[in-house]
Design an enzyme around this catalytic site. Sequence first.
Site, PDB file in Angstrom:
ATOM      1  N   GLU A 166       0.824  -1.217   0.000  1.00 44.79           N
ATOM      2  CA  GLU A 166       0.000   0.000   0.000  1.00 44.79           C
ATOM      3  C   GLU A 166       0.857   1.266   0.000  1.00 44.79           C
ATOM      4  O   GLU A 166       0.796   2.062   0.954  1.00 44.79           O
ATOM      5  CB  GLU A 166      -0.940   0.006   1.200  1.00 44.79           C
ATOM      6  N   GLU A 364      -5.010  -8.909   0.861  1.00 43.15           N
ATOM      7  CA  GLU A 364      -5.645  -8.612   2.151  1.00 43.15           C
ATOM      8  C   GLU A 364      -7.136  -8.449   1.917  1.00 43.15           C
ATOM      9  O   GLU A 364      -7.558  -7.614   1.114  1.00 43.15           O
ATOM     10  CB  GLU A 364      -5.124  -7.298   2.770  1.00 43.15           C
TER      11      GLU A 364
HETATM   12  C1  BGP Z   1      -4.086  -2.367   5.844  1.00 43.84           C
HETATM   13  C2  BGP Z   1      -2.606  -2.488   6.155  1.00 43.84           C
HETATM   14  C3  BGP Z   1      -2.312  -3.373   7.304  1.00 43.84           C
HETATM   15  C4  BGP Z   1      -3.366  -3.407   8.418  1.00 43.84           C
HETATM   16  C5  BGP Z   1      -4.792  -3.280   7.933  1.00 43.84           C
HETATM   17  C6  BGP Z   1      -5.823  -3.064   9.031  1.00 43.84           C
HETATM   18  O1  BGP Z   1      -4.327  -1.195   5.155  1.00 43.84           O
HETATM   19  O2  BGP Z   1      -1.878  -3.019   5.050  1.00 43.84           O
HETATM   20  O3  BGP Z   1      -1.020  -3.071   7.752  1.00 43.84           O
HETATM   21  O4  BGP Z   1      -3.021  -2.607   9.456  1.00 43.84           O
HETATM   22  O5  BGP Z   1      -4.916  -2.267   6.968  1.00 43.84           O
HETATM   23  O6  BGP Z   1      -5.836  -1.777   9.487  1.00 43.84           O
HETATM   24  P1  BGP Z   1      -6.774  -1.240  10.666  1.00 43.84           P
HETATM   25  O7  BGP Z   1      -6.469  -2.087  11.852  1.00 43.84           O
HETATM   26  O8  BGP Z   1      -6.353   0.156  10.849  1.00 43.84           O
HETATM   27  O9  BGP Z   1      -8.189  -1.389  10.216  1.00 43.84           O
END
Ligand code: BGP
Length: 465
Positions: A166, A364
């Site tokens: 990202e 993800e």
């Molecule tokens: C994504 C990132 C991760 C992770 C995830 C959840 O954007 O790649 O590193 O942190 O988000 O994020 P959050 O816990 O802020 O919802």
Amino acid sequence: MKVTFPEGFLWGAATSGIQSEGGFEKSNPSIWELWYDKEPERFYQQIPCDVVCDTYHRYEEDARLMAEIGMNSFRTSIQWGRLIKNLETNEVDEKAVEFYNNYIDALLDQGVEPILGLYHFDMPAVLQETYGGFESKEVVEKFAQYAKICFELFGDRVKKWSTFNEPIVPVEGGYLYDFHYPNKKDARLAVLVSYNTILAHAKAVHAYREVGCSGEIGVVLNLTPSYTCDDQPQNKLAAYYADLFFNRSFLDPMVKGEFPQDLVDILKAANVLPTTTAEEMTTIKTATIDFMGVNYYVPRRVRARTTVYDLDYFTPEMFFEYYIEENARFNPFRDNNEIKPVAIYDIAQNIKENYGNIKWYLSEIGIAMDVVSEGAVQADGLIDDSFRIALLEEHLVELSKAISEGANCFGVHNWTFIDCWSWINSFKRRYGFYRLDLETQERQMKKSGVWHRELAKNNGFIYEG
Ligand code: BGP
């Protein structure tokens, strides 16, 4: 309905080094430790990334836990500041080499393919403070050298690499909207950091080819489709702009080797374009990637501005405003964010139609809950996250449909494996197949872990929704 996936499909989960390892024996703190020291109150419940999942000590147990829930693959990242002891001379830290070697071997022993990232928001603090991080070309060069070291050390066993996770997020957080260090609000620097990150990525891709590894290299992008409220041209244009700024800004140069002309024109008119050279442009143009990872969580809802833009610096929001679609569905456990599974299908179609149907995987997909909503361990020894399972299935139905229509998708990774630390949200949102007990670091399986084991075993599932 039977939902199936192609043979050899990757099933697994993702995390990152800094979010899971713990800072033990790390020579160079990142901007996250630095920022926490300065402003701990910016972090949810003031929890730093010092212990997190303690994977540094528990990687063998974790590899076994992965196999137990059917994971055949797993993405994490190397911490730049751990592997490189001296960031000026590039001397590696032998303890770190040993750790990553053991970690990779433990995964392979359990039949789990490692996918390694080189950078997951974790700029070494000293490089930020001395050079301004990716504001500077010195750091671009240092990143390329660090990448080469990683390929030489681990490229014999790691067959899939990702340069950045990202890459737009540190730009948004650090240079526009104040949720990453260095907390600047400066569009000129935001564009410079974006450009230098793309260049650093391209140089790493070239380094990979030079080293002559036999695997593949790509990048992980968060591709958030933009939806608007109606067919009015001004609203469709607003969605076009949001897509230009937030998706195509990195997607086009990293997949097609070129910057969208409309974006260049806008940034030029705003006087925020960096100086570039023909040589750099060639480096970017010729850095062909093998695959892409796509992260998806929530859709973006935008329309033409109905209110006056009132910030005193340039941001993409000059060209649109956000709105909430009243008739949509929302996740009460994640700040009421919208749930829109069909976005997965739309992303797949976009890649197929506009990006040469490049090979990709869903790197993800995460359904956030919190500890309270997941509840205590049930009589069956599991934590009941059926809410998550149902939503994951809905998203997978859309993906399967896209694949049956020709999408070139080779796998799905859940965010995340064990609940992990997440930047300023620390442990606010839980996403894992395993719960992490923050006191003891014990791992406790959730229902979704059992669900994943069946999913991977059958390479699909029966959808009853
Ligand atoms: C994504 C990132 C991760 C992770 C995830 C959840 O954007 O790649 O590193 O942190 O988000 O994020 P959050 O816990 O802020 O919802």
